[in-house]
Design an enzyme around this catalytic site. Sequence first.
Site, mmCIF file in Angstrom:
data_model
loop_
_atom_site.group_PDB
_atom_site.id
_atom_site.type_symbol
_atom_site.label_atom_id
_atom_site.label_comp_id
_atom_site.label_asym_id
_atom_site.label_seq_id
_atom_site.Cartn_x
_atom_site.Cartn_y
_atom_site.Cartn_z
ATOM 1 N N ALA A 9 -41.073 15.154 -37.405
ATOM 2 C CA ALA A 9 -42.173 15.865 -36.733
ATOM 3 C C ALA A 9 -41.790 16.250 -35.309
ATOM 4 O O ALA A 9 -42.639 16.647 -34.518
ATOM 5 C CB ALA A 9 -43.441 15.011 -36.726
ATOM 6 N N ASP A 133 -23.243 16.224 -28.401
ATOM 7 C CA ASP A 133 -21.974 16.421 -27.677
ATOM 8 C C ASP A 133 -21.879 15.516 -26.451
ATOM 9 O O ASP A 133 -20.792 15.305 -25.905
ATOM 10 C CB ASP A 133 -21.788 17.889 -27.266
ATOM 11 C CG ASP A 133 -22.918 18.468 -26.416
ATOM 12 O OD1 ASP A 133 -23.830 17.721 -26.017
ATOM 13 O OD2 ASP A 133 -22.873 19.692 -26.159
ATOM 14 N N GLU A 134 -23.016 14.974 -25.998
ATOM 15 C CA GLU A 134 -23.007 14.176 -24.772
ATOM 16 C C GLU A 134 -22.221 12.879 -24.925
ATOM 17 O O GLU A 134 -21.843 12.265 -23.931
ATOM 18 C CB GLU A 134 -24.444 13.863 -24.323
ATOM 19 C CG GLU A 134 -25.234 15.118 -24.079
ATOM 20 C CD GLU A 134 -26.330 14.969 -23.041
ATOM 21 O OE1 GLU A 134 -26.420 13.907 -22.409
ATOM 22 O OE2 GLU A 134 -27.092 15.934 -22.875
ATOM 23 N N TYR A 156 -28.906 7.693 -21.956
ATOM 24 C CA TYR A 156 -29.155 8.405 -23.211
ATOM 25 C C TYR A 156 -27.851 8.560 -24.007
ATOM 26 O O TYR A 156 -27.783 8.205 -25.189
ATOM 27 C CB TYR A 156 -29.773 9.781 -22.934
ATOM 28 C CG TYR A 156 -29.645 10.726 -24.104
ATOM 29 C CD1 TYR A 156 -30.386 10.528 -25.262
ATOM 30 C CD2 TYR A 156 -28.740 11.789 -24.069
ATOM 31 C CE1 TYR A 156 -30.232 11.371 -26.362
ATOM 32 C CE2 TYR A 156 -28.589 12.636 -25.152
ATOM 33 C CZ TYR A 156 -29.334 12.427 -26.290
ATOM 34 O OH TYR A 156 -29.175 13.251 -27.380
ATOM 35 N N LYS A 160 -26.682 7.023 -27.687
ATOM 36 C CA LYS A 160 -26.291 7.847 -28.843
ATOM 37 C C LYS A 160 -24.879 7.460 -29.307
ATOM 38 O O LYS A 160 -24.598 7.413 -30.505
ATOM 39 C CB LYS A 160 -26.362 9.334 -28.501
ATOM 40 C CG LYS A 160 -27.762 9.875 -28.295
ATOM 41 C CD LYS A 160 -28.665 9.725 -29.513
ATOM 42 C CE LYS A 160 -28.332 10.701 -30.627
ATOM 43 N NZ LYS A 160 -29.298 10.545 -31.766
ATOM 44 N N LYS A 195 -37.621 19.752 -21.399
ATOM 45 C CA LYS A 195 -36.225 20.219 -21.401
ATOM 46 C C LYS A 195 -36.083 21.536 -20.644
ATOM 47 O O LYS A 195 -37.042 22.306 -20.517
ATOM 48 C CB LYS A 195 -35.724 20.391 -22.833
ATOM 49 C CG LYS A 195 -35.834 19.147 -23.686
ATOM 50 C CD LYS A 195 -34.753 18.119 -23.355
ATOM 51 C CE LYS A 195 -35.067 16.746 -23.926
ATOM 52 N NZ LYS A 195 -35.317 16.699 -25.338
ATOM 53 N N PRO A 211 -37.378 23.925 -11.108
ATOM 54 C CA PRO A 211 -36.509 22.990 -10.375
ATOM 55 C C PRO A 211 -35.084 22.959 -10.935
ATOM 56 O O PRO A 211 -34.798 22.282 -11.921
ATOM 57 C CB PRO A 211 -37.204 21.637 -10.586
ATOM 58 C CG PRO A 211 -37.969 21.784 -11.880
ATOM 59 C CD PRO A 211 -38.267 23.238 -12.072
HETATM 60 O O1 DAU Z 1 -26.001 18.523 -25.172
HETATM 61 C C1 DAU Z 1 -26.936 18.104 -26.134
HETATM 62 C C2 DAU Z 1 -28.085 17.467 -25.430
HETATM 63 O O2 DAU Z 1 -28.817 18.507 -24.809
HETATM 64 C C3 DAU Z 1 -28.993 16.650 -26.319
HETATM 65 O O3 DAU Z 1 -28.278 15.582 -26.855
HETATM 66 C C4 DAU Z 1 -30.156 16.108 -25.492
HETATM 67 O O4 DAU Z 1 -31.038 15.410 -26.320
HETATM 68 C C5 DAU Z 1 -30.881 17.250 -24.824
HETATM 69 O O5 DAU Z 1 -31.887 16.750 -23.968
HETATM 70 C C6 DAU Z 1 -29.896 18.094 -24.029
HETATM 71 O O6 DAU Z 1 -29.436 17.356 -22.864
HETATM 72 P P1 DAU Z 1 -29.343 18.024 -21.426
HETATM 73 O O7 DAU Z 1 -29.446 16.975 -20.396
HETATM 74 O O8 DAU Z 1 -28.165 18.937 -21.347
HETATM 75 O O9 DAU Z 1 -30.687 18.953 -21.500
HETATM 76 P P2 DAU Z 1 -31.757 19.309 -20.395
HETATM 77 O O10 DAU Z 1 -32.620 20.399 -20.958
HETATM 78 O O11 DAU Z 1 -32.426 18.125 -19.825
HETATM 79 O O12 DAU Z 1 -30.860 19.933 -19.238
HETATM 80 C C7 DAU Z 1 -30.031 21.049 -19.467
HETATM 81 C C8 DAU Z 1 -29.310 21.347 -18.157
HETATM 82 O O13 DAU Z 1 -30.285 21.807 -17.216
HETATM 83 C C9 DAU Z 1 -28.656 20.145 -17.535
HETATM 84 O O14 DAU Z 1 -27.465 20.552 -16.879
HETATM 85 C C10 DAU Z 1 -29.670 19.671 -16.505
HETATM 86 C C11 DAU Z 1 -30.330 20.972 -16.064
HETATM 87 N N1 DAU Z 1 -31.749 20.850 -15.655
HETATM 88 C C12 DAU Z 1 -32.619 20.247 -16.518
HETATM 89 C C13 DAU Z 1 -33.949 20.077 -16.191
HETATM 90 C C14 DAU Z 1 -34.905 19.398 -17.140
HETATM 91 C C15 DAU Z 1 -32.190 21.361 -14.433
HETATM 92 O O15 DAU Z 1 -31.389 21.947 -13.656
HETATM 93 N N2 DAU Z 1 -33.494 21.190 -14.113
HETATM 94 C C16 DAU Z 1 -34.403 20.556 -14.917
HETATM 95 O O16 DAU Z 1 -35.584 20.418 -14.524
#
Ligand code: DAU
Length: 348
Positions: A9, A133-134, A156, A160, A195, A211
């Site tokens: 879900a 990939d992380e 995180y 994983k 995200k 941000p």
């Molecule tokens: O790479 C796969 C991963 O992608 C998944 O395993 C995770 O579950 C998923 O959350 C995602 O991880 P990230 O940390 O890359 O995703 P996020 O959307 O949090 O952030 C994407 C990029 O954007 C990262 O470089 C951090 C940046 N960011 C994120 C947020 C939330 C910002 O600059 N500002 C923000 O407010």
Amino acid sequence: MRILVCGGAGFIGSRFVERRLGSTDDSMIVLDRLTYAGGRDNLEAVEADQSLAPRLRFVEGDICDAETVARLVADADAVVNVAAETHVDRSILDPAAALRTNVVGVHALLEAVRTAPALPDGRRRRYLQVSTDEVYGPCEGDPHRETDALAPRSPYAASKAAGDLFTLAAHETHDLDVVITRGANTYGRRQHPEKLVPLFITNAIDGQPLPLYGDGQQRRDWIFVDDHADAISTVLDGGEAGSIYNIPAGHERANVEVTRAILDHLGRPWSLVRRVEDRPGHDRRYAMAGERIASLGWSPATAFDDGIRSTVDWYREHEAWWRQRRDRAWDDYYEQQYGRRLATATTG
Ligand code: DAU
């Protein structure tokens, strides 16, 4: 095939359920704890479709609950585990939640598969672990291959990686039929607004600041959720037991480029962007090689621009969906994560 989809879900899980039920005769049980990141409404489209609904059953529950899991695994030919605490920022604020679901939960599922009654005709029950990939950590040279060492750097990613290692250990020790997928950064409909992509779309719709962490030059490979869901199906059907399959999209972009694409499709100005204090331990780049999954016949079908456009359109057309998720608990999280950052931000 009867598939138990744990976390079905949620964002990727619900899309997997929808697309797999639509393209096969499989039946499914979705087990989901309905945390803040999941929702019954994510399965509404399937449940409203008369050709799909009779093949889907929903059970609210926790993958850490051994009894529930044992009962459901016994009735399944395969288990697909998409259930996870997935947000890096939240894992920094509360690592224990990631440890519980992403490690203890995986262990509970593997134990249920190991101890479940045998299937008829000597068939093996397959366990597919959806990973990320992380786990490889940042990529400084050639794209990561499935044989590369793990070097996770956030709570995180560490959780994983541990889930992956337990999964591989179950194959080596107990000869379980396991496969692991490691997906790139996924975006698309029904992703929780925490995200980057949905956060920036929904904030921009409301004229709120976006941000952007640090210099915004962190690079990710962006895969559309439909492609990710189909890749999971491909590995479920054709993956070799004990193997890992990367799921790259080949759409590497810096965060500033993703931000620009979102603002362009929405027709909103760059002046909404705020440069805020970086995420601690922020990985600069993720990149993976995809030859192994390509050999199973899968390739990504969605161009980055098309995927972003359709995602932006979906959020524009489903305001009730995301506004419901920006509730009181969201406000608390937002304040904790961004309050001080935005107060000390600089403009775009
Ligand atoms: O790479 C796969 C991963 O992608 C998944 O395993 C995770 O579950 C998923 O959350 C995602 O991880 P990230 O940390 O890359 O995703 P996020 O959307 O949090 O952030 C994407 C990029 O954007 C990262 O470089 C951090 C940046 N960011 C994120 C947020 C939330 C910002 O600059 N500002 C923000 O407010």
